[in-house]
Design a protein around this motif. Structure first.
Motif, mmCIF file in Angstrom:
data_model
loop_
_atom_site.group_PDB
_atom_site.id
_atom_site.type_symbol
_atom_site.label_atom_id
_atom_site.label_comp_id
_atom_site.label_asym_id
_atom_site.label_seq_id
_atom_site.Cartn_x
_atom_site.Cartn_y
_atom_site.Cartn_z
ATOM 1 N N LEU A 1 0.816 -1.208 0.000
ATOM 2 C CA LEU A 1 0.000 0.000 0.000
ATOM 3 C C LEU A 1 0.853 1.262 0.000
ATOM 4 O O LEU A 1 0.576 2.219 -0.733
ATOM 5 N N LEU A 2 1.896 1.280 0.820
ATOM 6 C CA LEU A 2 2.700 2.483 0.974
ATOM 7 C C LEU A 2 3.523 2.812 -0.264
ATOM 8 O O LEU A 2 4.065 3.924 -0.368
ATOM 9 N N ARG A 3 3.593 1.921 -1.207
ATOM 10 C CA ARG A 3 4.265 2.256 -2.467
ATOM 11 C C ARG A 3 3.521 3.368 -3.207
ATOM 12 O O ARG A 3 4.091 4.026 -4.080
ATOM 13 N N SER A 4 2.247 3.561 -2.865
ATOM 14 C CA SER A 4 1.452 4.618 -3.505
ATOM 15 C C SER A 4 1.398 5.896 -2.679
ATOM 16 O O SER A 4 0.805 6.891 -3.109
ATOM 17 N N TYR A 5 1.973 5.896 -1.485
ATOM 18 C CA TYR A 5 1.914 7.065 -0.603
ATOM 19 C C TYR A 5 2.966 8.088 -1.023
ATOM 20 O O TYR A 5 4.140 7.762 -1.172
ATOM 21 N N GLU A 6 2.524 9.338 -1.204
ATOM 22 C CA GLU A 6 3.432 10.398 -1.640
ATOM 23 C C GLU A 6 3.415 11.598 -0.705
ATOM 24 O O GLU A 6 3.787 12.705 -1.096
ATOM 25 N N GLY A 7 2.958 11.410 0.527
ATOM 26 C CA GLY A 7 3.016 12.474 1.520
ATOM 27 C C GLY A 7 1.807 13.382 1.589
ATOM 28 O O GLY A 7 1.753 14.283 2.425
ATOM 29 N N HIS A 8 0.814 13.157 0.707
ATOM 30 C CA HIS A 8 -0.372 14.014 0.717
ATOM 31 C C HIS A 8 -1.620 13.172 0.902
ATOM 32 O O HIS A 8 -1.569 11.941 0.898
ATOM 33 N N ASP A 9 -2.759 13.855 1.042
ATOM 34 C CA ASP A 9 -3.994 13.144 1.349
ATOM 35 C C ASP A 9 -4.554 12.437 0.120
ATOM 36 O O ASP A 9 -3.979 12.491 -0.968
ATOM 37 N N THR A 10 -5.679 11.778 0.311
ATOM 38 C CA THR A 10 -6.252 10.957 -0.754
ATOM 39 C C THR A 10 -7.044 11.767 -1.769
ATOM 40 O O THR A 10 -7.484 11.216 -2.773
ATOM 41 N N GLU A 11 -7.228 13.071 -1.524
ATOM 42 C CA GLU A 11 -8.032 13.905 -2.415
ATOM 43 C C GLU A 11 -7.225 14.945 -3.170
ATOM 44 O O GLU A 11 -7.586 15.336 -4.264
ATOM 45 N N SER A 12 -6.153 15.446 -2.571
ATOM 46 C CA SER A 12 -5.402 16.525 -3.204
ATOM 47 C C SER A 12 -3.940 16.422 -2.830
ATOM 48 O O SER A 12 -3.606 16.229 -1.657
ATOM 49 N N ASP A 13 -3.053 16.570 -3.816
ATOM 50 C CA ASP A 13 -1.622 16.497 -3.509
ATOM 51 C C ASP A 13 -1.103 17.793 -2.898
ATOM 52 O O ASP A 13 0.084 17.905 -2.594
ATOM 53 N N GLY A 14 -1.988 18.770 -2.695
ATOM 54 C CA GLY A 14 -1.587 20.006 -2.041
ATOM 55 C C GLY A 14 -1.843 20.004 -0.548
ATOM 56 O O GLY A 14 -1.568 20.986 0.134
#
Length: 382
Positions: free
Chosen positions: A247-260
Motif C-alpha cells: 500500500l505504501l508504495r502509492s503514498y506520496e506524503g499528501h492526502d487521498t483527495e489533493s496532492d496540495g
C-alpha cells in the motif's frame, strides 16, 4: 445551485458521468463545497474508478472467538471472555473483560480470516451516505443518499451504478422544531463556509438514476492508493507487513483527495485500509491482514459499543485527521467484532472548523453505512 449539480461541476471533465459509489459521492460533495474561489488552483489525483466502501454479506453468523497468538508466542483471551465475581449475600456479577486496542483488532483479524467467501460474476455493494450541514435558519440538516455498485469480475466489462437522493431532513428533534418554526420549507438552504450564497437541498427524494460505463483501461475497478485491477485486489499479500509495504508504495506524503494537502502516513494508511476492509473484493485472509496491520499503528484507538447511522452496534477503530480550515476529524471504521466485517465509515467532529464550522464536537459529519456487499451472479439491469 443544487448540491448534486455542484458535485457534478466539481468532477474532472474526463470522469463524465462514470459510476461512483457512496463514499466517492460524499468525498466529491465535500470537495465541491470547499473548492477554492476563482483564481486558486487545487489539483486532484488521477482518475479513481471507485473508492470502494462496502461489506460482504448483510448478515453473517457469529464466530466464536479463539485465542489470538501474539508475536513472541503469547496468547490473548477470547474478546468476550467474562469474569465472574460473587459474594455471600449477592448473586454473581458477570463483568466484560477489557481488552487493549491491539487485542481487539487482532481478535477481529482472526475472525475476519475465517469467513467463507461466496462466488459470483459481480461484486455488488449497497450503501447509504449521510452528511450533516447547517441550514441558513441555524438548524442542522442531514442529507441522505443510497448507492449501489456492480463491478464485474472479468476484464473488459462495464461497471454499473444506481443512486438516489433520499432527500434532506432536520438532524434532530430540536432541529425539526426550528425547521417547523421557519415554516417547514420544502427545500433547505445550506450554508457553505468560505463560499458566497447557499446551496439548495430538497427535502423530497430524487429519482433513481442508473448508469454504466466501460472499465478504465479495460480492467481498472477500484482505487487503493492508485487505480487497481480485480487481479491486483485478489492477489494482495495476506501478511500485514507485506500488505503495508504494498500500500505504501502509492503514498506520496499528501492526502487521498489533493496532492496540495499534506497527510501523515498513518492517517493515509488508515483511510485507504478502511475501504479495503469494508467493501473491496479481497479475500478473507487479506481482510484479516488489514486488521493486523492497523493493530500495529500506535495512533489508532478502539471504542466498543458504537452505534452507526443504521442503528447497528459494533466496535470502532479510529484515527484523528487535521483538516484544512482548522478542523480536526476522527476517521472511524465501525465493524462487527465477531466476524471482522465492516459496518460503516464515519467522520466525527473533534474540533469544528472550515466545512464543519458550527457543528459541535462529537457530531458525525459524514457517514457511509454498508447495507450489503458480496459476490453475486445476478447481472445489473436498468
Amino acid at each position: 445551485m443544487n448540491p448534486i449539480d455542484e458535485l457534478r461541476a466539481a468532477r474532472p471533465a474526463h470522469l463524465g458521468d462514470r459510476p461512483v459509489d457512496g463514499r466517492t459521492r460524499a468525498a466529491e460533495l465535500a470537495y465541491a463545497m470547499s473548492r477554492p474561489r476563482q483564481g486558486e488552483r487545487r489539483r486532484r489525483p488521477a482518475f479513481r474508478p471507485a473508492w470502494g466502501l462496502a461489506l460482504a454479506g448483510a448478515a453473517a453468523a457469529a464466530v466464536a472467538a479463539a485465542a489470538v497468538v501474539l508475536p513472541g508466542g503469547g496468547a490473548t483471551p477470547p474478546p468476550r471472555a467474562p469474569a465472574v465475581a460473587a459474594t455471600e449475600n449477592a448473586p454473581a456479577v458477570v463483568e466484560k473483560t477489557r481488552l487493549s486496542a491491539r487485542e481487539v483488532l487482532l481478535a477481529a483479524a482472526a475472525n475476519a480470516g475465517r469467513q467463507a467467501e461466496a462466488e459470483g460474476d459481480w461484486w455488488h455493494t449497497a450503501t447509504v451516505t449521510r452528511t450533516l450541514f447547517t441550514a441558513t435558519g441555524g438548524y442542522r440538516v442531514e442529507s441522505r443518499g443510497r448507492d449501489e455498485m456492480w463491478t464485474p469480475r472479468a476484464t473488459g466489462g462495464e461497471q454499473w451504478s444506481r443512486g438516489q437522493s433520499l432527500g434532506a431532513a432536520p438532524a434532530s428533534e430540536a432541529d425539526r422544531q426550528a425547521w417547523e418554526a421557519a415554516g417547514s420549507p420544502a427545500e433547505f438552504e445550506v450554508k457553505v463556509p468560505g463560499k458566497r450564497g447557499a446551496l439548495t437541498m430538497p427535502a423530497a427524494p430524487g429519482k433513481v438514476r442508473t448508469d454504466r460505463s466501460p472499465l478504465v483501461d479495460g480492467d481498472k475497478v477500484f482505487w487503493l492508493g492508485r487505480n487497481v485491477t480485480m487481479k491486483d485486489l485478489r492477489g494482495l499479500p495476506d501478511e500485514p507487513e507485506a500488505l503495508r509495504a504494498w500500500l505504501l508504495r502509492s503514498y506520496e506524503g499528501h492526502d487521498t483527495e489533493s496532492d496540495g494537502v499534506p497527510m501523515a502516513s498513518d492517517v493515509w494508511l488508515f483511510k485507504v485500509s478502511a475501504g479495503l476492509i469494508t467493501d473491496m473484493p479481497v479475500t478473507p485472509k487479506v481482510r484479516g491482514a488489514a486488521f493486523r496491520m492497523l493493530a500495529g499503528l500506535d495512533t489508532v484507538e478502539v471504542t466498543e459499543d458504537v452505534t452507526d447511522a443504521e442503528g447497528r452496534t459494533g466496535t470502532a477503530v479510529s484515527i484523528e485527521e487535521r483538516i484544512k480550515g482548522g478542523a480536526v476529524l476522527r476517521n472511524r471504521l465501525v465493524f462487527d467484532e465477531a466476524t471482522g466485517r465492516g459496518l460503516a465509515n464515519e467522520n466525527v467532529v473533534v474540533k469544528p472548523g472550515g466545512l464543519q464550522a458550527g457543528l459541535e464536537p462529537g457530531a458525525v459529519f459524514n457517514s457511509v453505512a454498508v447495507l450489503e456487499a458480496g459476490w453475486t451472479s445476478a447481472a445489473p439491469r436498468r
